[in-house]
Design an enzyme around this catalytic site. Structure first.
Site, PDB file in Angstrom:
ATOM      1  N   GLU A   1      -8.294  -0.614   2.520  1.00 22.94           N
ATOM      2  CA  GLU A   1      -8.130   0.048   3.810  1.00 22.94           C
ATOM      3  C   GLU A   1      -9.440   0.215   4.583  1.00 22.94           C
ATOM      4  O   GLU A   1      -9.471   0.054   5.801  1.00 22.94           O
ATOM      5  CB  GLU A   1      -7.439   1.408   3.637  1.00 22.94           C
ATOM      6  CG  GLU A   1      -5.934   1.322   3.351  1.00 22.94           C
ATOM      7  CD  GLU A   1      -5.612   0.910   1.916  1.00 22.94           C
ATOM      8  OE1 GLU A   1      -6.542   0.929   1.071  1.00 22.94           O
ATOM      9  OE2 GLU A   1      -4.451   0.572   1.622  1.00 22.94           O
TER      10      GLU A   1
ATOM     11  N   HIS B   1       3.469  10.081  -0.412  1.00 23.72           N
ATOM     12  CA  HIS B   1       3.980   9.111   0.548  1.00 23.72           C
ATOM     13  C   HIS B   1       4.789   9.749   1.676  1.00 23.72           C
ATOM     14  O   HIS B   1       5.601   9.090   2.302  1.00 23.72           O
ATOM     15  CB  HIS B   1       4.874   8.082  -0.169  1.00 23.72           C
ATOM     16  CG  HIS B   1       4.112   7.000  -0.862  1.00 23.72           C
ATOM     17  ND1 HIS B   1       3.207   7.258  -1.859  1.00 23.72           N
ATOM     18  CD2 HIS B   1       4.120   5.645  -0.692  1.00 23.72           C
ATOM     19  CE1 HIS B   1       2.702   6.107  -2.287  1.00 23.72           C
ATOM     20  NE2 HIS B   1       3.230   5.121  -1.589  1.00 23.72           N
TER      21      HIS B   1
END
Ligand code: TPP
Ligand code: MG
Lengths: 326, 320
Positions: free
Chosen positions: A60, A129
């Site tokens: 990322e 999540h």
């Protein structure tokens, strides 16, 4: 008019951007061969080829950093970070770099980057999540934060995002991808910093953004039916810039304000809004400003527990009933 | 090699040295504040490597950036003004010592988060490749940055996508006060890491400007031919503390003295006079002209006004 899902409307925006400017490219994990974790970019690799639609390693920081560097060097990257939870691994690039380069260089460097990511919970994905960090990000000077709640808004706001010369976080709520709406075929844009009054009313102002807007609309219907009280629902659409004017105007009219968001209550973006309301409209208020947000717990997996933490229309109705004695 | 170019290397290194000596003094006198990291001892790396770049090439570096900025030819007056936070500074006082930028020279900063410049370097290299510019990115980093995740993500991506980047590691043996032997599982020969990313790498003497220059030239040729990144590990030593706030308790003064025997400027000076390229008189002349340039730039910076308070809110976003 076309009846589009949010997924389709964003894809429409992506295709438009890619077709209109060869400096535009898409980069992210699994956006090409896999067609995107949420299938937004499905088919784009085939249509535009690997130079423009770029699958990356699961890295990322360097994905975002590459977007920043490419933007600084004159390209128009659209970077997808699979979900906002994973954006935490790139916070250094986002906050220490993307958001600061213009200022630290005194305007020499621009970072016209659109960072698309997926926010929100409610799909039983558990604590790692299911988070919503767009409110945190809106606290960072140098970033712009967009959180559309409908397909039409998503397309209009995306078009505006592509015109920015500053980094834009475009947070798409995971549960909204399948939501449909009539979207005009003729070109339109939706400006930043312009909230949408989704429902007008004279008794209570409900302020929200992203996935929670639908919940607030449903709650307002119940309140209208059961108590004959009309809520005005404001969808902020962008958190930074924030359309404070619309909020204040409405609260001055209704005298009651409720701020609803999906993230944790502690440190939620809604706290800024309520602080500003009491400052600007104190004399108009007929009661306390109510904040409704998720419980201060990591998101649980179990459905019953999960429903217990995310604000629901029942919770909103109950809070309004309790505080405003309707 | 062209003798005047070698003399220029000497002149440039001297400029960096004298600039930093004065910067240290001005810091002690309170004209410069904040964190301030001097480049004294490492001049050969910036001067040698940057001398090989063309105008279209990018530089991106860490917070120990004065030397890189000077070697790129950014006006020392503007750099000094930035150190003093003045309106004539490279960022009109908004950046400071650790954040020097000059986009007209493709000098893309001064980055003060250890390792943070590496992903951005990938983006600059990506843009060059995407637009077929054939410009390369010279990315400086310290031995400390090698232990950051951003380093490894960037090495992988740069190699995978064959990005035109020259990673120039300034291994001065310490990250703040911690020796590389205490921080590297594979020992202090950091260049070997590049093997695992299939990036060609080399360890060089970072105290020898001619060696740095030669290695850089070779690397750049490789990179420009489209073969992807190269990794240089320049062994060096900073003669001063990590920053102006360094207690210097972690290394023996004898160690510093030993390395100072290897002073890159004295080394080149000896070479130049042994080769009869310049004589003592010429050396004196160069020193005098560098000194006067530095004093001019200090004078300039001191006279530069503070930024106007109205500028505080400018350049957060594009003007709206
Ligand atoms: C992410 C991060 N962690 C810690 C620091 C504090 N810090 C600043 S410089 C430095 C040492 C870096 O050493 P190195 O990369 O070897 O560069 P050098 O200073 O030796 O040139 C540290 C720990 C920082 N700026 N950023
Ligand atoms: Mg070091």
């Amino acid at each position: 008019m076309s009846n589009l899902t949010l997924r389709e409307s964003i894809k429409t925006g992506l295709i438009e951007a890619l077709e209109s400017d060869t400096k535009v490219f898409l980069m992210g994990e699994d956006i090409g061969d896999y067609n995107g974790a949420y299938a937004v970019t499905a088919g784009l690799l085939k249509k535009f080829g690997p130079k423009r639609i770029i699958d990356t390693p699961i890295s990322e920081s360097v994905i975002l950093g590459t977007g920043i560097g490419a933007a600084a060097a004159g390209l128009r990257p659209i970077v997808e970070i699979m979900t906002i939870n994973f954006l935490l691994l790139a916070f250094d690039q986002l906050i220490n770099h993307a958001a600061k380069l213009r200022y630290m260089s005194n305007g020499q460097i621009e970072v016209p980057l659109v960072l698309r990511t997926v926010t929100g919970g409610g799909a039983q994905l558990g604590a790692t999540h299911s988070q919503s960090f767009e409110g945190w990000l809106a606290a960072v000077p140098g970033l712009k934060v967009v959180c559309p709640s409908t397909p039409k808004d998503a397309l209009g706001l995306f078009r505006t995002s592509m015109k920015q010369k500053d980094p834009v976080v475009f947070a798409e709520h995971a549960l909204l991808y399948g939501v449909k709406e009539e979207v005009p075929d003729e070109f339109f844009e939706i400006p930043f910093g312009k909230a949408n009054i989704k429902r007008s009313g004279d008794s209570i102002t409900i302020i929200s953004y992203s996935g929670m807007v639908r919940t607030c609309m449903a709650a307002s219907e119940i309140i209208s039916k059961d108590f004959n009280v009309e809520c005005e629902v404001i969808d902020l659409r962008t958190l930074r810039p924030l359309d404070f004017e619309t909020i204040i105007k409405s609260v001055k009219k209704t005298g009651r304000a409720v701020v609803v968001e999906e993230t944790w209550k502690t440190g939620g973006f809604g706290a800024n809004i309520s602080e500003s309301i009491q400052l600007e409209a104190f004399d108009y208020l007929d009661g306390p400003i109510i904040r409704i947000a998720s419980e201060d717990v990591p998101a649980p997996y179990n459905r019953k527990l999960e429903l217990g933490t995310i604000p629901s229309e029942e919770k909103i109705v109950a809070a309004i009933k309790q505080n405003f004695s309707i | 090699m062209d003798q005047s170019k070698t003399i220029k290397l000497y002149q440039d290194m001297l400029l960096l040295r004298r600039f930093e000596e004065e910067t240290g003094r001005l810091y002690m006198e309170g004209d410069i504040r904040g964190f301030c990291h001097l480049y004294i001892g490492e001049e050969a790396i910036a001067v040698g490597s940057i001398s090989c770049l063309s105008e279209k090439d990018y530089i991106i570096t860490h917070y120990r950036d004065h030397g890189h900025a000077l070697a790129r030819g950014i006006n020392p007056k503007n750099i000094m003004s930035e150190l003093m936070g003045k309106s004539d500074g490279t960022s009109a006082g908004k950046g400071g010592s650790m954040h020097i930028f000059d986009v007209s020279k493709r000098f893309m900063g001064g980055h003060a988060i250890v390792g943070g410049q590496l992903p951005i370097a990938c983006g600059l290299g990506f843009a060059s490749k995407y637009q077929e510019e054939n410009s390369i990115v010279l990315c400086f980093l310290g031995d400390g940055a090698v232990n950051e995740g951003e380093f490894h993500e960037s090495m992988n991506l740069a190699s995978l996508w064959k990005l035109p980047i020259l990673f120039c590691l300034e291994n001065n043996l310490y990250g703040m006060g911690t020796h590389v032997n205490k921080t590297r599982s594979s020992g202090k020969d950091i260049y070997k890491i590049a093997d695992s990313y299939k990036i060609p790498s080399m360890q060089i003497d970072g105290m020898d400007v001619l060696e740095v220059q030669k290695a850089t030239q070779q690397s750049i040729e490789k990179i420009r031919s489209g073969e992807g990144p190269v990794f240089l590990e320049a062994m060096c030593y900073r003669f001063r503390g990590h920053s102006m706030a360094d207690p210097s308790s972690y290394r023996k003064s004898q160690e510093v003295v030993e390395w100072q025997k290897n002073d890159p400027i004295i080394k080149l000076e000896k070479f130049l006079s042994n080769q009869k390229i310049i004589d003592q008189q010429k050396i004196l002349k160069i020193k005098e002209s560098v000194d006067s340039e530095i004093f001019d730039c200090i004078e300039f910076a001191k006279n530069s006004p503070d930024p106007k308070i109205e500028s505080l809110l400018e350049n957060v976003y594009q003007n709206e």
